[in-house]
Write an enzyme that holds these catalytic residues in place. Structure first.
Site, mmCIF file in Angstrom:
data_model
loop_
_atom_site.group_PDB
_atom_site.id
_atom_site.type_symbol
_atom_site.label_atom_id
_atom_site.label_comp_id
_atom_site.label_asym_id
_atom_site.label_seq_id
_atom_site.Cartn_x
_atom_site.Cartn_y
_atom_site.Cartn_z
ATOM 1 N N GLU A 278 75.714 51.148 80.374
ATOM 2 C CA GLU A 278 76.927 52.154 80.356
ATOM 3 C C GLU A 278 77.176 52.927 81.294
ATOM 4 O OE1 GLU A 278 76.602 54.733 76.922
ATOM 5 O OE2 GLU A 278 76.596 53.064 75.432
ATOM 6 N N GLU A 334 87.774 56.017 71.232
ATOM 7 C CA GLU A 334 87.439 55.931 70.029
ATOM 8 C C GLU A 334 87.328 57.439 69.057
ATOM 9 O OE1 GLU A 334 83.680 53.436 69.688
ATOM 10 O OE2 GLU A 334 83.920 53.610 71.832
ATOM 11 N N LYS A 337 84.267 59.183 66.907
ATOM 12 C CA LYS A 337 83.004 59.843 67.651
ATOM 13 C C LYS A 337 83.040 61.169 67.512
ATOM 14 C CE LYS A 337 80.828 57.592 70.488
ATOM 15 N NZ LYS A 337 80.483 57.274 72.193
ATOM 16 N N GLU A 343 83.689 62.768 74.082
ATOM 17 C CA GLU A 343 82.970 61.643 73.427
ATOM 18 C C GLU A 343 84.178 60.864 72.991
ATOM 19 O OE1 GLU A 343 80.083 60.572 72.534
ATOM 20 O OE2 GLU A 343 79.390 62.042 74.241
#
Ligand SMILES: *[C@@H]1O[C@H](CO)[C@@H](O)[C@H](O)[C@H]1NC(C)=O
Ligand SMILES: *[C@@H]1O[C@H](CO)[C@@H](O)[C@H](O)[C@H]1NC(C)=O
Ligand SMILES: *[C@@H]1O[C@H](CO)[C@@H](O)[C@H](O)[C@H]1NC(C)=O
Ligand SMILES: *[C@@H]1O[C@H](CO)[C@@H](O)[C@H](O)[C@H]1NC(C)=O
Ligand SMILES: *[C@@H]1O[C@H](CO)[C@@H](O)[C@H](O)[C@H]1NC(C)=O
Length: 476
Positions: A278, A334, A337, A343
């Site tokens: 990542e 997203e 999260k 985040e």
């Protein structure tokens, strides 16, 4: 992913007389794997496209690999119709069983690999996700089973005649106790002998990769005034020379990668290959999260792709020329999260599939040819008062629960909301929740509480209070 794994920029510098590894690992297989950038496909959102649509989007952006956080059968079946290389994951909560029982490992492989392979081009099985970043008693049991689980998965694969799938585990930078200067790189003492040595032995012995989740955004943003943004975004003209090795660095990512290479070298494994499981940059975040914006995200990711697709490969100063398979984080923003605002903002696509900014995964398009993006106003830290209020359109029932939660930790938080007190009126759930969120956040932020409340809260610089009722605020 826990990007909370902040590592400190200036940790203790080990006195080290150590050598540095010059690996020349231009193995064709690795080159083939590394020449196509991968994308992390996380699904923690309640508004995301179906796996079918998502896979089409992954093809559209021309990613070469996709990494899943599970082994979802629907997704794996759909991927068999594509040329994408696929990475799947053994979830953290299955590591103890897989690690302690070969039959459990066989069953995992039988359920999650065999029905799909080789039609679905599975290339990596990653065991767990950043398991060394957690340290409860249960987590420590997971640590102890990590390498045994990896071995057992390999045993299962080999027993089925599968030699093309590598097994690894993604770790965050918090596995290191020192990372700056890069030559001081060393693993944490609690991990070095019990976990890292067997892990490195396994990775070296199976010719696999050390998978690293590595985010220059975090060390940069701990001190955005003194750290140079252009150095974190691969745009700096200045360099940093490691005083121990004399190696010359032009960007923060290379420093971080080399710190891991030096840490491995100190444990006697100088040649284990690196892969980036990542990396990325947030396109938005909370008010206090300096530098989280679309321009920086686009700049980081475009330059990263350019660097990682260079042919011949660039490697890092400690390993010139080494190809580094790289997965960008992440496909989508997203919205479920937890944690601070960044985040939920690592995506290159909005949930409706539209791009947040243009990006070319093949690395062939010149970075200067992309359209201009708005100039950000948050590259320097915000100074002033910030409040935490209820979002518009939240359900009253959910807000009520969050209100109870916020008022329940200390009697002080919501004292002003009692009947007859200065903030009681107007009597609405939204007003009371906004007061409670601001008050709670101001009171407990220093104990790492966030302005989040299950997605029901947002930060604002507009004072929500009035003459009578003063809302507590956080001063940045
Ligand atoms: C290259 O690496 C692959 C997998 O890591 C290995 O199976 C293969 O034998 C290597 N090939 C060469 C030519 O070294
Ligand atoms: C790592 O693997 C290489 C290649 O198989 C081998 O030559 C070397 O001895 C191994 N290193 C250690 C420390 O076991
Ligand atoms: C780096 O150098 C180039 C060419 O000299 C210049 O155009 C650019 O503005 C410089 N960048 C920074 C961040 O100083
Ligand atoms: C809140 O006040 C009540 C009544 O004075 C007391 O019983 C209770 O322990 C207090 N709770 C907290 C969390 O301080
Ligand atoms: C946190 O901040 C609150 C409010 O400013 C203060 O009362 C409390 O002592 C602080 N706690 C810690 C652990 O710093």
């Amino acid at each position: 992913m826990s990007h909370l794994a902040l590592f400190l920029f200036t940790l203790l510098v080990l006195s080290s007389s150590c050598c540095y590894a010059i690996g020349s690992q231009n193995n064709r297989t690795v080159l083939a794997l590394a020449s196509r950038i991968g994308i992390n496909y996380g699904k923690l959102g309640n508004n995301l496209p179906s796996p079918y649509q998502s896979i089409n989007l992954i093809k559209t952006i021309k990613a070469g690999h996709v990494k899943l956080y599970d082994a979802d059968p629907e997704t794996l079946k759909l991927l068999s119709k594509t040329n994408l290389y696929v990475t799947i994951m053994v979830p953290n909560d299955q590591i103890i069983s897989v690690g302690s029982d070969q039959a459990a490992a066989d069953k995992w492989v039988a359920t999650n690999v065999l029905p799909f392979y080789p039609q679905t081009r599975i290339r990596f099985v990653l065991v767990g996700n950043e398991v060394l970043s957690y340290s409860s008693d249960q987590d420590k049991q997971i640590w102890a089973n990590l390498v045994p689980a990896m071995r057992k998965v390999v045993n299962s694969l080999r027993a089925r005649g599968i030699h093309n799938i590598k097994v690894g585990t993604p770790l965050a930078m918090d596995a290191l106790r020192s990372s700056f200067p890069p030559s001081s790189g060393a693993f944490r003492e609690d991990l070095a002998v019990p976990v890292m040595l067997p892990l490195l032995k396994f990775l070296n012995g199976t010719n696999s990769f050390f998978f690293l989740d590595v985010y220059p955004y975090f060390p940069w943003s701990t001190d955005p005034v003194n750290n140079h943004l252009d150095y974190a975004l691969f745009e700096s003209n200045s360099t940093y020379t490691d005083p121990q090795t004399g190696l010359v660095y032009t960007n923060l990512l290379d420093q971080m990668l080399d710190s891991v290479i030096f840490a491995m070298t100190k444990l006697g494994y100088p040649d284990v290959r690196l892969a980036i499981s990542e990396t990325g940059w947030p396109n938005s975040g909370d008010i206090h999260e300096t530098g989280a914006n679309v321009l920086n995200a686009a700049t980081y990711n475009r330059n990263l792709i350019k660097k990682m697709t260079a042919n011949p490969p660039l490697g890092t100063p400690a390993r010139r020329g080494a190809p580094i398979p790289t997965f960008l984080f992440s496909l989508f923003n997203e919205n479920q999260k937890p944690g601070s605002g960044t985040e939920r903002h690592w995506g290159i696509l909005n949930p409706d599939g539209t791009p947040i900014y243009e990006i070319d995964f093949t690395g062939t398009r010149p970075v200067s040819s992309f359209g201009e993006l708005p100039k950000p106003d948050n590259n320097v830290p915000f100074k002033g008062n910030v409040w935490c209020v209820a979002i518009d359109g939240a359900s009253e029932a959910e807000l009520g629960q969050a209100l109870n939660f916020a008022c329940g930790r200390s009697n002080e938080t919501c004292a002003a909301l009692a009947p007859g007190k200065e903030c009681y009126a107007p009597v609405s759930v939204s007003w009371h929740a906004s007061y409670a969120f601001s008050s709670y956040w101001a009171q407990f932020r220093n104990q790492s509480s966030q302005c989040y409340f299950n997605g029901l809260a947002r930060e604002t610089t507009t004072n929500p209070g009035n003459e009578r009722c003063k809302f507590p605020s956080v001063t940045l």
